[in-house]
Design an enzyme around this catalytic site. Structure first.
Site, PDB file in Angstrom:
ATOM      1  N   LYS A 271      21.039 -47.610  16.420  1.00 31.96           N
ATOM      2  CA  LYS A 271      21.393 -46.204  16.236  1.00 31.96           C
ATOM      3  C   LYS A 271      20.264 -45.296  16.693  1.00 31.96           C
ATOM      4  O   LYS A 271      20.472 -44.322  17.439  1.00 31.96           O
ATOM      5  CB  LYS A 271      21.706 -45.941  14.757  1.00 31.96           C
ATOM      6  CG  LYS A 271      22.057 -44.488  14.462  1.00 31.96           C
ATOM      7  CD  LYS A 271      21.780 -44.103  13.020  1.00 31.96           C
ATOM      8  CE  LYS A 271      20.301 -43.871  12.817  1.00 31.96           C
ATOM      9  NZ  LYS A 271      20.001 -43.286  11.488  1.00 31.96           N
ATOM     10  N   CYS A 341      33.863 -34.667   4.195  1.00 28.51           N
ATOM     11  CA  CYS A 341      34.186 -36.076   3.942  1.00 28.51           C
ATOM     12  C   CYS A 341      32.995 -36.763   3.295  1.00 28.51           C
ATOM     13  O   CYS A 341      32.322 -37.607   3.893  1.00 28.51           O
ATOM     14  CB  CYS A 341      34.574 -36.759   5.253  1.00 28.51           C
ATOM     15  SG  CYS A 341      35.466 -38.312   5.043  1.00 28.51           S
ATOM     16  N   CYS A 348      39.255 -33.772   0.163  1.00 30.00           N
ATOM     17  CA  CYS A 348      40.466 -33.921   0.975  1.00 30.00           C
ATOM     18  C   CYS A 348      41.380 -32.711   0.871  1.00 30.00           C
ATOM     19  O   CYS A 348      42.152 -32.432   1.797  1.00 30.00           O
ATOM     20  CB  CYS A 348      41.230 -35.178   0.550  1.00 30.00           C
ATOM     21  SG  CYS A 348      40.314 -36.724   0.812  1.00 30.00           S
ATOM     22  N   CYS A 351      40.444 -30.353   3.649  1.00 28.14           N
ATOM     23  CA  CYS A 351      40.323 -30.953   4.982  1.00 28.14           C
ATOM     24  C   CYS A 351      41.602 -30.683   5.772  1.00 28.14           C
ATOM     25  O   CYS A 351      42.717 -30.849   5.252  1.00 28.14           O
ATOM     26  CB  CYS A 351      40.065 -32.451   4.873  1.00 28.14           C
ATOM     27  SG  CYS A 351      39.885 -33.283   6.466  1.00 28.14           S
ATOM     28  N   CYS A 357      45.369 -38.190   7.910  1.00 19.64           N
ATOM     29  CA  CYS A 357      44.358 -39.184   7.576  1.00 19.64           C
ATOM     30  C   CYS A 357      44.966 -40.243   6.662  1.00 19.64           C
ATOM     31  O   CYS A 357      45.526 -39.908   5.598  1.00 19.64           O
ATOM     32  CB  CYS A 357      43.158 -38.531   6.909  1.00 19.64           C
ATOM     33  SG  CYS A 357      41.867 -39.701   6.398  1.00 19.64           S
TER      34      CYS A 357
END
Length: 422
Positions: A271, A341, A348, A351, A357
């Site tokens: 990463k 998130c 949620c 969102c 989702c």
């Protein structure tokens, strides 16, 4: 002359002579000298009958030998395994085996010696199956619409990563190789650490002198105080020292310009390597996947199958996500994971992807108020009591509270159960 033409056995003066000419039939007939035929004898055959009998009783040995020679010549010319045994020659070969075993035994050896096997040439197709597998493209449904909603929710640019990420922690006035080194140091410190803590540590390091030479000249205790309280700061002090020594020795104080060289450095993972290539060298080599990208990709269903770690998520995303989005996806999902998130109890309800989702409202259950016990003194549960019972209930609740404050938890539960039974 008569004796030579009559039969295989002719008697002269009481003696029998055996004749071996093939013109005579194999009979036991006897002819006397006077020409009279005795028992078992028959008169001499004519010339026509002799020729007919000669064809019928010809010696099988000579015919079989001719047959075998013809077949061997034909096999030698054709040289094919399918013609190794002549068609219709089973009866003659059986006679040959009974008459002359040596001649017949030589025939298979000659035929097998003359036979040659054709070598097969194996050819393979030009990886048609592999090309078909590679052309199969999988992508999650509605991912473009979900990505558009995430961009809309990130349009304000007010997440911690927008102000304190690795691209904001280096000194813009420093030389190019020093800026690249500071980007790498900030990425190394950001592991298991919030962006606010990483930015504060980088500010102290820059004031001290965040260069390869200064890091090597600083003792471990001082360096630990400068980066504290980042996660695993003791290990990161060792990694900084080892990485700085390797950079000075092998790369002249600069950082490597490839992922393979970056991951060789102590404390640098895939990463960090991909993000360093993007921020420091302005080259997109892969997707930088941290805990936020790993978590959100699994929640949105952006992977063909769930993954267990960020490295698996990176490989799965790079299989279908267009390359022009690799640089943007880390910045979008990290800020989205910091604000909406969340790891625990994601928001949620606010969102924009809650209807598409697959994990919406599953990780953030509605919180229910705790039900207070009716025996508690501060309970709001109203019970109908008579005027003389209210004080007794309060006294009982006080006694149970005193039991809970004394003894071990198991002793308290045991005492409370016994009290309720009685």
């Amino acid at each position: 002359m008569l004796a030579g033409r009559c039969s295989s056995k002719v008697c002269f003066a009481g003696k029998c002579v055996t004749m071996t000419s093939p013109y005579f039939m194999q009979t036991r007939s006897v002819v006397t000298r006077s020409g009279n035929q005795t028992a078992g004898c028959r008169p001499a055959a004519t010339v026509g009958s002799k020729l007919t009998n000669r064809r019928r009783t010809a010696d099988p040995v000579s015919s079989v030998e001719v047959k075998v020679e013809v077949e061997e010549a034909r096999i030698a010319e054709q040289k094919t395994p399918s013609d190794s045994s002549p068609k219709g020659g089973g009866y003659e070969l059986q006679q040959q085996a009974s008459v002359q075993p040596e001649t017949v035994a030589d025939a298979p050896r000659l035929s097998s010696h003359n036979r040659r096997r054709r070598q097969l040439k194996v050819e393979y197709d030009k990886d048609e199956s592999v090309s078909l597998v590679k052309t199969e493209h999988w992508e999650p449904p509605d991912w473009k619409k979900q990505l558009g909603f995430i961009r809309e929710m990130r349009s304000s640019h007010d997440a911690p990563v927008d102000h304190m990420g690795a691209e904001k922690c280096y000194d813009p006035e420093a030389p190019a190789h020093v800026r690249r080194f500071q980007v790498l140091v900030s990425l190394m410190l950001s592991s298991q650490t919030k962006d606010q803590v990483t930015a504060a540590a980088m500010q102290k390091l820059r004031a001290h002198g965040c260069t390869v030479e200064n890091v090597l000249a600083t003792d471990d205790e001082t360096l630990g105080k400068l980066i504290y309280p980042v996660g695993f700061w003791r290990n990161k002090v060792k990694y900084l020292k080892l990485t700085s020594a390797m950079l000075q020795k092998e790369f002249a104080g600069d950082i490597p310009k490839c992922v393979e060289g970056l991951v060789r450095l102590p404390g640098v993972g895939p990463k960090m390597a991909h993000l360093a290539m993007d921020i420091a060298w302005d080259q997109v080599s892969g997707i930088g996947v941290d805990t936020h990208v790993h978590r959100i990709s699994n929640r949105l269903g952006w992977l063909r199958k769930p993954t267990k770690n960020p490295e698996e998520t990176r490989k799965a995303l790079e299989e279908w996500l267009p390359r022009e989005l690799w640089s943007e996806i880390n910045w979008l999902l990290v800020g989205f994971g910091q604000q909406v998130c969340l790891p625990v109890s994601p928001l949620c309800s606010v969102c924009l992807n809650q209807h598409s989702c697959p994990s919406a409202h599953k990780n953030s259950p509605t919180k229910r108020p705790k039900v207070k016990s009716s025996l508690s003194p501060n309970s709001s549960f109203n019970t109908k009591t008579e005027p003389g019972q209210e004080a007794a209930i309060k006294d009982e609740g006080t006694k149970k509270e005193s039991l809970l404050t004394a003894g071990s938890p198991s002793t308290q539960r045991r005492r409370l159960k016994n009290k309720v039974k009685h």
